[in-house]
Design an enzyme around this catalytic site. Structure first.
Site, PDB file in Angstrom:
ATOM      1  N   ASP A 183     -21.958 -41.422  19.708  1.00  0.00           N
ATOM      2  CA  ASP A 183     -21.486 -42.613  18.980  1.00  0.00           C
ATOM      3  C   ASP A 183     -22.562 -43.155  18.050  1.00  0.00           C
ATOM      4  O   ASP A 183     -22.281 -43.543  16.917  1.00  0.00           O
ATOM      5  CB  ASP A 183     -21.044 -43.709  19.972  1.00  0.00           C
ATOM      6  CG  ASP A 183     -19.657 -43.447  20.535  1.00  0.00           C
ATOM      7  OD1 ASP A 183     -19.120 -42.360  20.251  1.00  0.00           O
ATOM      8  OD2 ASP A 183     -19.116 -44.294  21.256  1.00  0.00           O
ATOM      9  N   ASP A 234     -16.176 -46.070  26.897  1.00  0.00           N
ATOM     10  CA  ASP A 234     -15.854 -45.565  25.567  1.00  0.00           C
ATOM     11  C   ASP A 234     -14.336 -45.425  25.459  1.00  0.00           C
ATOM     12  O   ASP A 234     -13.723 -44.658  26.218  1.00  0.00           O
ATOM     13  CB  ASP A 234     -16.546 -44.208  25.362  1.00  0.00           C
ATOM     14  CG  ASP A 234     -16.249 -43.611  24.001  1.00  0.00           C
ATOM     15  OD1 ASP A 234     -16.352 -44.339  23.005  1.00  0.00           O
ATOM     16  OD2 ASP A 234     -15.900 -42.416  23.936  1.00  0.00           O
ATOM     17  N   THR A 238     -13.785 -47.260  18.809  1.00  0.00           N
ATOM     18  CA  THR A 238     -12.564 -46.643  19.353  1.00  0.00           C
ATOM     19  C   THR A 238     -11.781 -47.616  20.243  1.00  0.00           C
ATOM     20  O   THR A 238     -10.567 -47.522  20.330  1.00  0.00           O
ATOM     21  CB  THR A 238     -12.918 -45.378  20.164  1.00  0.00           C
ATOM     22  OG1 THR A 238     -13.982 -45.678  21.069  1.00  0.00           O
ATOM     23  CG2 THR A 238     -13.366 -44.255  19.250  1.00  0.00           C
ATOM     24  N   THR A 239     -12.488 -48.536  20.895  1.00  0.00           N
ATOM     25  CA  THR A 239     -11.794 -49.561  21.700  1.00  0.00           C
ATOM     26  C   THR A 239     -11.239 -50.638  20.779  1.00  0.00           C
ATOM     27  O   THR A 239     -10.095 -51.074  20.943  1.00  0.00           O
ATOM     28  CB  THR A 239     -12.767 -50.188  22.725  1.00  0.00           C
ATOM     29  OG1 THR A 239     -13.457 -49.149  23.404  1.00  0.00           O
ATOM     30  CG2 THR A 239     -12.041 -51.053  23.717  1.00  0.00           C
TER      31      THR A 239
END
Length: 532
Positions: free
Chosen positions: A400, A64, A97-98
């Site tokens: 998530d 994550d 988020t990446t």
């Protein structure tokens, strides 16, 4: 005459040294790119995991982006922007988020090439702003509307989010669970808003992730206090949440009492007993048979003596409730917290069909409160895992997935995954750049090419030939197949919508807008001033 000519010429002969400004900008971009490259290998379902070892000796295994960057000790000021960028994406969308950090890194690389070509940072920044607005329009045009009643589509989008996690093999269990959890807390009066604080995730070590369940009630990962042989199961429960202590009072100031003989000691113990008995009689008189006691920092919330009397009164006790859990518990039970014994009244209590201590197969125990009357719009999820690493990662993955469903409640549009939107953006922005004039068109073209980093990285992390895949993807999109994307499981390009690889529109739009905003901020910095 000659001296006048020299005086006139002087103002044009000033030399401005921009070397330092350029060096600062280059250093900032290099540091931010290094952070982006660190998480790039974690992108996609075939991305690698990172093992993070903290100073305290704790080990975390995750892919994550937000968690990796949060745990990294970043010292360079501009590189910290990317950590904050990942946090912002986590708040806005919860997923991607990446992706947002990888896009920011690619845009910075493109910006560096433009700056080295002699284009001013302000022109690059303004062009990027225009490109991000245009990108949002293109993505909105690609999106497919979805209804909350269409449960299958919601489950597909949650599965897409979970497929890139460590616990991806459990996506068939966790995805429907996340959908049901979010839909159960949607308020009909505010249909576009979901507060994830209304979904409590309770972690309990033992079992496997398969044992994770959605509980329509309350779950506590602690045992009932039955040191004095109190009840462990109560039907037709009258539940009170108390914030006072059922223990002998202490003086406000630190002082010692000298007892000279046994009669005085007996008197003290007798007074303590009478004090506690008086409180328990008042509690019992209201018909209360379950007590949830908040953890106290001043003195013991309950003593062995008070537990003994509570057990005799057939009152089930759950102690050490954290202060930050009180709001969720009172909302669920539809009751009020009681801060003083004098305020203990029937109307402040909640009711439930059953409160019981449930043994788990591995020796652990939990407490469940089921069949709550007039229950608030909340729900609990009991997450199981064989060790702390799996348990923590399952919680992060579930969070998530919950955020993805929250995005769809907020903005009811789905978009294809698998690098399809990024390639389509690259194609359409490239075509739009030809219409623009001057430097703007040149900058937008560079940014359009930079967006190809997502499909390129997806292919690279899946062990495919990235150049061949991205070239084929461009070709398919040029022929009008806007939903063609990389199917990393089959190792080829397919219609990604038909493969059920979908994500909320909000995840993609916020990733582009936040990444461009961050890059613009870094480009505008031309000096770093350190204040001691």
């Amino acid at each position: 005459m000659a001296s006048a000519a020299v005086a006139k010429a002087k103002p044009t002969e000033t030399f401005v040294d921009n070397k330092r400004k350029d060096d600062i900008r280059m250093a900032n971009i290099a540091a931010a790119q290094a952070v982006a490259d660190a998480v790039r290998t974690s992108l996609g379902p075939k991305g690698m995991d990172k093992m993070i070892s903290t100073a305290s000796g704790e080990v975390i295994i995750t892919n994550d982006g937000a968690t990796i960057l949060n745990k990294m000790e970043v010292l360079q000021p501009a590189a910290k922007f990317l950590v904050e960028l990942s946090k912002s994406q986590d708040v806005v969308a919860g997923d991607g988020t990446t992706t947002v950090v990888v896009i920011a890194g690619a845009l910075l690389k493109a910006s560096l090439i433009l700056l080295n070509s002699g284009i001013h940072a302000t022109v690059v920044s303004d062009s990027l702003h225009k490109a991000s607005i245009k990108a949002a329009e293109i993505l909105s045009a690609m999106a497919v509307p979805v209804e909350l009643s269409d449960r299958d589509s919601l489950v597909k989008s949650a599965s897409t989010s979970l497929n890139s996690k460590v616990v991806s093999q459990y996506s068939s269990l966790l995805a429907p669970l996340a959908v049901d959890a979010v839909l159960s807390v949607v308020d009909s009066e505010k249909p576009d808003l979901v507060d994830l604080k209304d979904i409590k995730i309770v972690k309990k070590l033992g079992g496997t992730v398969d044992d994770t369940e959605l509980v329509n009630g309350l779950v506590f990962d602690k045992k009932v206090s039955h040191a004095a042989g109190g009840p462990t199961r109560v039907e037709n429960a009258k539940i009170a949440v108390i914030q006072f202590q059922i223990s002998p009072p202490k003086t406000d100031i630190e002082q010692s009492i000298v007892v000279s003989d046994y009669s005085q000691m007996d008197r003290i113990l007798k007074e303590e007993r009478n004090y506690i008995l008086g409180m328990i009689k008042k509690i019992k008189a209201t018909g209360c048979n379950v007590l949830l006691i908040q953890k106290s920092i001043l003195r013991d919330a309950v003593t062995d003596l008070s537990l003994h009397y509570l057990a005799k009164a057939k009152i089930l006790v759950i102690k050490d409730i954290e202060r930050d859990e009180i709001e969720f518990i009172t909302k669920t039970l539809n009751c009020l917290p009681i801060s003083n014994i004098e305020h203990f009244r029937v109307e402040k209590m909640g009711s439930a069909d059953i409160v019981e201590e449930v043994p788990l197969g591995d020796g652990g125990k939990i407490v469940k409160i089921m069949g709550i009357k007039d229950m608030g719009r909340t729900t609990s999820v009991l997450v199981r895992g064989s060790n702390h690493l799996v348990l923590d990662e399952a919680e992060r993955s579930l969070h998530d997935a919950l955020c993805v469903i929250r995005c769809l409640v907020n903005k009811k549009y789905l978009i294809a995954g698998g690098g399809a939107p990024e390639i389509e953006l690259s194609r359409q922005l490239g075509a739009w750049a030809k219409v623009l004039q001057g430097m703007e068109g040149y900058c937008v073209k560079a940014f359009a090419e930079a967006l190809e980093v997502i499909p390129y990285t997806l292919a690279e992390n899946a062990g495919l030939n990235p150049i061949a895949i991205v070239t084929e993807l461009r070709n398919r999109h040029a022929q009008g197949e806007i939903n063609a994307g990389i199917n990393v499981r089959k190792g080829q390009i397919t219609n990604i919508l038909e493969e059920n690889v979908v994500q909320p529109l909000l995840v993609s739009t916020s990733a582009i807008s936040l990444a461009s905003e961050c890059v613009r901020m870094i480009l505008k910095i031309d000096d770093i001033v350190t204040v001691r």
